[in-house]
Structure formats: structure tokens, C-alpha cells
Design a protein around this motif. Structure first.
Motif, short mmCIF file in Angstrom:
data_model
loop_
_atom_site.label_atom_id
_atom_site.label_comp_id
_atom_site.label_asym_id
_atom_site.label_seq_id
_atom_site.Cartn_x
_atom_site.Cartn_y
_atom_site.Cartn_z
N ARG A 150 0.83 -1.23 0.12
CA ARG A 150 0.07 0.12 0.10
C ARG A 150 0.84 1.22 0.06
O ARG A 150 2.03 1.34 0.56
CB ARG A 150 -0.96 -0.11 1.07
N ASP A 207 0.47 5.84 0.20
CA ASP A 207 -0.43 6.92 0.71
C ASP A 207 -0.78 7.89 -0.49
O ASP A 207 -1.98 8.32 -0.41
CB ASP A 207 0.54 7.84 1.89
N ASN A 262 -7.82 1.73 1.15
CA ASN A 262 -6.37 1.79 1.69
C ASN A 262 -6.21 3.11 2.19
O ASN A 262 -5.05 3.55 2.64
CB ASN A 262 -5.30 1.62 0.52
N GLU A 263 -7.08 3.90 2.30
CA GLU A 263 -7.02 5.47 2.71
C GLU A 263 -5.72 6.12 1.88
O GLU A 263 -4.87 6.58 2.72
CB GLU A 263 -6.79 5.78 4.20
N SER A 264 -5.69 6.01 0.88
CA SER A 264 -4.74 6.69 -0.11
C SER A 264 -5.35 7.85 -0.71
O SER A 264 -6.37 8.09 -0.58
CB SER A 264 -4.13 5.72 -1.08
N ILE A 265 -4.32 8.73 -1.03
CA ILE A 265 -5.05 9.99 -1.73
C ILE A 265 -4.62 9.87 -3.17
O ILE A 265 -3.58 9.90 -3.64
CB ILE A 265 -4.50 11.31 -1.09
N MET A 289 -2.72 4.39 5.84
CA MET A 289 -3.53 5.72 5.48
C MET A 289 -2.65 6.75 5.28
O MET A 289 -1.70 6.95 6.04
CB MET A 289 -4.32 5.80 6.99
N ALA A 290 -3.20 7.78 4.56
CA ALA A 290 -2.37 8.98 4.14
C ALA A 290 -2.42 9.82 5.31
O ALA A 290 -3.31 9.93 6.13
CB ALA A 290 -2.93 9.70 3.21
N LYS A 291 -1.24 10.42 5.58
CA LYS A 291 -1.26 11.24 7.08
C LYS A 291 -0.99 12.84 6.57
O LYS A 291 -0.17 13.03 5.68
CB LYS A 291 -0.07 10.97 7.85
#
Lengths: 409, 409
Positions: free
Chosen positions: A174, A176, A206-209, B1-3
Motif C-alpha cells: 500500500r 499513501d 487503503n486510505e490513499s489519496i 492511511m495518508a497522513k
């Protein structure tokens, strides 16, 4: 003692277009009478639409009288432009006024966007691709060193080649931040609605942007190809989009673009809470930027009038006719070509598996045409070559004649 | 997860001018007939010089014809502008063409310059000062958290108050980057040649870099006050300078500035070798920026003609006459004032040691004048207040009448 940002030293010393310029200048100095045709750099050549000229003249005049003078404008852009953008490009897609940030160009936005992410974010980029996404992350320290395979350590590369029809596969581990450029620079190819849906689903799971660069959206001619990522279900939760007036309206020398960040696009803070990226970009934009020229914004807004839309269509049509000429010309010459249908870029496979810089030299010396070696856009661009449709008609036609008649391979 | 970039959360939620806007809007909504005079934000109000108007019209016309069209320009700026800048502002000071980088404004450059320094660099800023220097470093993670005294941990603050005649003392422990704003925003004061020599000597002895913001250089009226840091011996080894067309020629809404980085300004790499900062800034500028609008650059260059210089002089003279009116008006009213001689800012000590936001409220409610609370520029600005000379003559005169006749303290 003051210390330099060491990350800059990871970048290769020569920039693609600088190296091209150097080689062309050398050739020119040794062949002063050579009639060189430039189809290399992706810069426009035709006058900007008359509506923009008229609007900018009027705006300049406003600056000459105290009653109509404009000083600092809103850093985010004037509402007259933002509202026109929403009306024309995002009707029904759920984008609000405070989710659009006007800038002095997409290159700046694509380069700066990484600042609002944590430094340890994992990035994915397609390969080949416009170099700013990668370079700006190298500078910020999100990568390791350059490896012998031409890739930076710590970056997930997503190969886009003829073998996978230029549709990247989802990353194995994964990430980000995912940079997608569509229509793609340099391959000139686009992703279908279902391909984009696959990426949006991945990003949400995956909570990616997704950082979606659609600077060339105006060049999409086929029905059904999405112009905005927000046409895809769920994208409002996970995607940031970049758009530009550079190629849409010939603004490369005038400088205007914009970034869309829906307030629903969130990341985690250190405590694991979800928080929107929009206020961070707003803070960055208001702290390190002071708005786009009023004159420029007036010129940009003019393209959203009915007359403006018709002039833009004709300008884009001019270049897309060049694209057709190049695509068909190269095919007639026996070359394998991609792109050029929904983008002003034609991506060709070099004949006989030539290295892309060798093909650059061959094209320059044998037929006096400047293009861009695919390897300059990433390791997977090796063996490919980019020509652009931004020349004028006459030169485009002459270039194809030369390739068909005089290039031997 | 994107931070998210956590550093942004260290910044106070409300920005100074946003808070001023909120309070003014509230007052206006409760007192709809109030005739408010704005001497708060540092924005110009008068038309730009006619030479700029003419040059921009001509440049717009060039964009309407293929033969004279301009696409991407050099990211660093056109030579016609760079050469004019050197000729007019740096004659004999040893600045070369590739040491000047034209941009879309000084705010961007002041905010971005920190990127080419290592993240662990120690910064020093004067207090009070223009907030961009500090905020951009907070965002980049060069500071700790905001403390209860209004200062960020890890930053060296250099107090500038009436007690030290607004001339900051050298830092007690060494720093890497020193931001000096001269003429100063907000205090309107300048540093003498010998004061600046002290800083250059310090920087050379400590291998520090001076980041010298002289956006208001055009407002210096007294002989002997340096307009450029490069008038100081040794500065070519240790100083980066920022200049702007915003206040010089009324370009706040048109956007143009430039940064000077002599190739002799060096920092250490991780192996301790001295290397110039200039190539790093060049790399940043070419990667994350795409040049200033051609039209804007043509307008900017016009001020360097003899006619342009005379028009700029008259524009600056107009505002400086306002500055005199404000300075003398406040003195007549019995207030203690600074600045306003070599800068368009007047810095007053609030009467009876009032808090600066209290004085803001008093001025707004009692005489309907908007100014800027000194505390907004740093903890040492508490007890001071800024008025600007950028209003029109009529309003400036009316404001002073109100203060002299109707303000009770």
C-alpha cells in the motif's frame, strides 16, 4: 554553519529539456543552415483566444484608474473565475467554491501539493510520467537515493507500457499518495471510467489519496473518457485534481491553473483522527502564495463565455488536427504509435528497439526534427519517443514528409 | 492511511488579517452607516504607472499573433527584465544575470526559500515582523510548538522595540538563517549601514545566511540608508535578497518580485564541503515554478525606463506624503510614533500601555479607522499599532482629523 537541503543532491544533475537544448544547440552550431523543426517541448505556439485578449486589455485598463484598480485579491482566486470553473467543469459533481484554489499554474500546484502530507508518506507514480511529481518528492525527502535501474529507492513505480495498454496495475504494497496524469503526459493515453474506478476503490480501501493531474482534459475527444476524477463514484472522498489553462487556452506564458480539494478528502493526524486536507492547502496557499494576477484571472474567465468556449474548441481542434497528422504520418512511415486521440502527445515505439536517446540523435541529424526521448520521463519510457501536436500546421506537415521520405530504419 | 503534515497544526488557527476582517465585518453589520477608513492592510490603492499599462497592453497584443506569441519563458525570468534590474538596482554591486530569479512575488520567495536549507537549520527572526518567515518554517518543521509567551520553541527571536531603537541585537547562540526585513514591516524603521555591517560580520563569522527582505527599498528617502544588503562589505558571501514590484509600482494585484542569490553564498553539505545555494534555488525554481507571466514581466521592465523611474518616484512620493501626514498627525494628537520616513508604515506606541487589540477596537469604534494591532506581528509588537500610508490622500487626511479631534485617551 548553514546547511543545504541534502535531498537536492539526489536529483540527477541534468534536466531533460536542458539536455535536449544542449544537444540541439550543438547540432545547430555545427550545421548552421539546418532547418530544424521542433516537436519536442510541450509548449503551445498559437495565439490565445481573442476573448482572453479582449478581457486582459480591459483588465489592464482597470489597473490604470484608482476607481477600478485591483490590489491584492483573494489568494484562492476571484469568485468570478471560481464560479465560472464550477459552472463549466464541475456542474453536478458536488464541488463547492471553497474547494477550488486558483494558482499561477498546475506545475506549481503539482509540485507544492506534497507539502501538506507527512514526510514519511509513501508515494506511487506511473512510469513514464511528467517529472515534477517525483522531483518534488525527492526534494522533500520522501525517497531514498537514485538506483542503478533509474528508480529512486522507496518509491512505488507503476509501469505503463504497450504491454499493459498504458493502464497501470494497482501497487502490491500500500501507498499513501498516488499520482495519476490523465490524459497522460508523455504517452498521450487515457484511462477509462472502469480503470479509474479501480483506482478510486483502491484509494478508499487503503486510505490513499489520488493526485489527479488532468491538465490536458480539454483534449479529450472521445465520448465516455472522464475529464474529471470526480466523475468517478467515491472520488470526492479520496482525490485532489489539478487543472490548467496552459494547454486549454494557450496560457503557458500567462500562467493560470487550479487545484480542487473537496473538504471530504481526509488524512490521519498523529492521533489517528481523520482530518480534511483542504484547510492545510488553504493555509499553504494563503501563507506562501499571494494570488494569481487579476489580469490573468480575467483572461482565464473569458474562456467560459459561449464565445470563449467556441474559440477554445477551435484552438484545441487545431492542435488535435496536428495530432492526427502526426499519428497517421508515423503509422504510414511504419512506426508503432499510441496517444494523439485524447491528448496532444504522440508516443511512438522506437524502431528496432533503439534506445530513446539514440532515436533522438537519429531524428535530429537525419531529418532535423526535435522530439523528446521517452527515457527522460522514467525508466519505462526507454524505447519510446514523444512528439507533440503543439507546432504549427505547416511544420507538422513538413515534419511528417521528412519522416516518411527521408528517415531510414 | 495518508497522513497530514502535522506541523501545520502548530500554527494558530486565525490569521491576523482574517481576524481583522472578521471584527470589521461585525462592526459594519452593527453600524451599517459607519464611514470606515481603512489604514490596516498594506495594500496599495493608486493606479500603476502609465508606462506599465502601456507595456502590458503591448504585451497582450503580442499574445494575439502567432509571430509574436510567447509561450513558456525561462523560469528564472526574461533577460530583458533581469538586465534592467541589474542596471538600475545593482550597478557596481557585483550581481550577475544568473544570480537573479524573477518570480510572481516576494511573499512566495520569502516563503519558499527555506526549502533549500536543511530541516534542522536554526532560524532567527526579528520580533515583530512580517509573519511569512516564521509560518513557512513552522510548516517545514523547523520549530517546536507555540509556547504560552507567543513564541515558538526552537526559534531565536530578536526583539525590536523603541528601547533598542528597533535595531536587533546579535543572537546569543549561533543560528543558521537570519531573516531581516529592512525597511521593516511593520515598524517602518531601517537599519543603518553600520548596523547591517554588524550582521554581515556575524553571518560570515558564524557561516550563517542572511535572508534580506527589502520589498520596501523604493520608500527609502534618507541618504545613506542602504537599499540593498550588497552595499555592505562581505554580503556577497552570506546574503540572499528579496525585492518586489508590489509596493514599488503598485503590483500587488499583478504579481512580480525577484530573489538575488549570489553564487558565492554557500552552505555545508553533510560531508562538510561548502557548496553554493544558487543551484539549489535554480533547481527549485525550475521544478516547482514555471516563470512569471510574460505580460507582467513586460509591465515590470517598463519602470526601468527614464519615464518609468519618474512615474514610480511620483507614485512613491504620493504615499510618502501620506506617511508624513500620518506621522505628524499622530504626533500632534500626542502619540509616540516611529517609521514613516523610509517606509510606508507608521508604528505607534499605544497610549496608556493599552493592549494592541484593545487599541484596535478603540480606533474602530470611536473614530471608525482600521489599523493593525502590533501583537499580530509578534509578541514584541504588543503595545504597538501599525498604520499604513497606502490609502488615498483624502481618507488619510480625514483619518488624522478624526484622531486629533475625536479620539480620547
Amino acid at each position: 554553519m548553514a546547511k543545504l537541503n541534502e535531498n537536492y543532491s539526489k536529483l540527477p544533475a541534468t534536466y531533460l529539456f536542458t539536455e535536449i537544448g544542449r544537444r540541439v544547440a550543438k547540432f545547430k552550431s555545427e550545421n548552421s543552415s539546418a532547418d530544424i523543426i521542433r516537436l519536442g517541448i510541450g509548449d503551445v505556439t498559437q495565439p490565445i483566444p481573442q476573448v482572453c485578449i479582449d478581457a486582459m486589455h480591459a483588465a489592464v485598463d482597470e489597473m490604470s484608474r484608482a476607481e477600478t484598480f485591483h490590489g491584492y485579491g483573494p489568494e484562492q482566486g476571484y469568485d468570478f473565475l471560481i464560479d465560472a470553473i464550477i459552472r463549466s467543469n464541475y456542474a453536478g459533481l458536488g464541488i463547492e467554491r471553497d474547494e477550488i484554489f486558483v494558482s499561477d499554474g498546475s506545475k506549481c500546484d503539482c509540485g507544492n501539493i506534497q507539502e501538506i502530507f507527512s514526510t514519511d508518506s509513501k508515494i506511487a507514480i506511473t512510469d513514464p510520467v511528467y517529472p515534477v511529481y517525483l522531483d518534488s518528492n525527492v526534494m522533500a525527502g520522501r525517497t531514498g537515493d537514485l538506483q542503478s535501474d533509474g528508480h529512486f529507492a522507496g518509491v512505488t513505480y507503476l509501469p505503463c507500457t504497450a504491454e499493459n495498454n498504458f493502464a497501470p496495475e494497482l501497487p502490491k504494497s500500500r501507498v499513501d499518495m498516488i499520482y495519476l496524469c490523465c490524459p497522460n503526459n508523455p504517452t498521450g493515453t487515457t484511462l477509462s471510467k472502469s480503470e479509474l474506478q479501480k483506482w478510486v476503490n483502491y484509494a478508499r480501501e487503503n486510505e490513499s489519496i489520488i493526485l489527479f493531474d488532468s491538465a490536458y482534459a480539454a483534449y479529450i475527444t472521445e465520448a465516455g473518457v472522464p475529464k474529471s476524477i470526480y466523475e468517478i463514484d467515491g472520488a470526492l472522498d479520496c482525490a485532489i485534481e489539478f487543472r490548467s489553462f496552459s494547454k486549454t487556452a494557450g496560457f503557458t506564458g500567462i500562467r493560470c491553473g487550479y487545484t480542487v480539494i473537496p473538504k471530504t478528502v481526509c488524512g490521519r493526524d498523529r492521533d489517528g483522527n481523520l482530518k480534511p486536507f483542504n484547510p492545510l492547502w488553504n493555509r499553504r496557499h494563503t501563507t506562501k502564495f499571494n494570488g494569481t494576477s487579476y489580469i490573468t484571472q480575467k483572461g482565464a474567465a473569458a474562456i467560459y463565455t459561449p464565445e470563449g468556449q467556441s474559440q477554445v474548441k477551435s484552438l484545441v481542434g487545431y492542435y488535435m488536427e496536428n495530432a492526427r497528422i502526426i499519428r497517421e504520418g508515423l503509422q504510414k512511415a511504419g512506426l508503432e504509435v499510441y496517444g494523439g486521440i485524447n491528448a496532444p502527445y504522440i508516443w511512438l515505439k522506437t524502431p528496432n528497439q533503439m534506445k530513446s536517446w539514440d532515436f533522438f540523435n537519429k531524428l535530429l541529424t537525419e531529418v532535423k526534427i526535435v522530439g523528446t526521448p521517452g527515457a527522460g520521463f522514467g525508466a519505462c519510457g526507454e524505447g519510446y519517443f514523444r512528439l507533440t501536436a503543439f507546432g504549427d500546421r505547416q511544420n507538422t506537415l513538413r515534419a511528417m514528409e521528412r519522416i516518411q521520405n527521408d528517415l531510414r530504419f
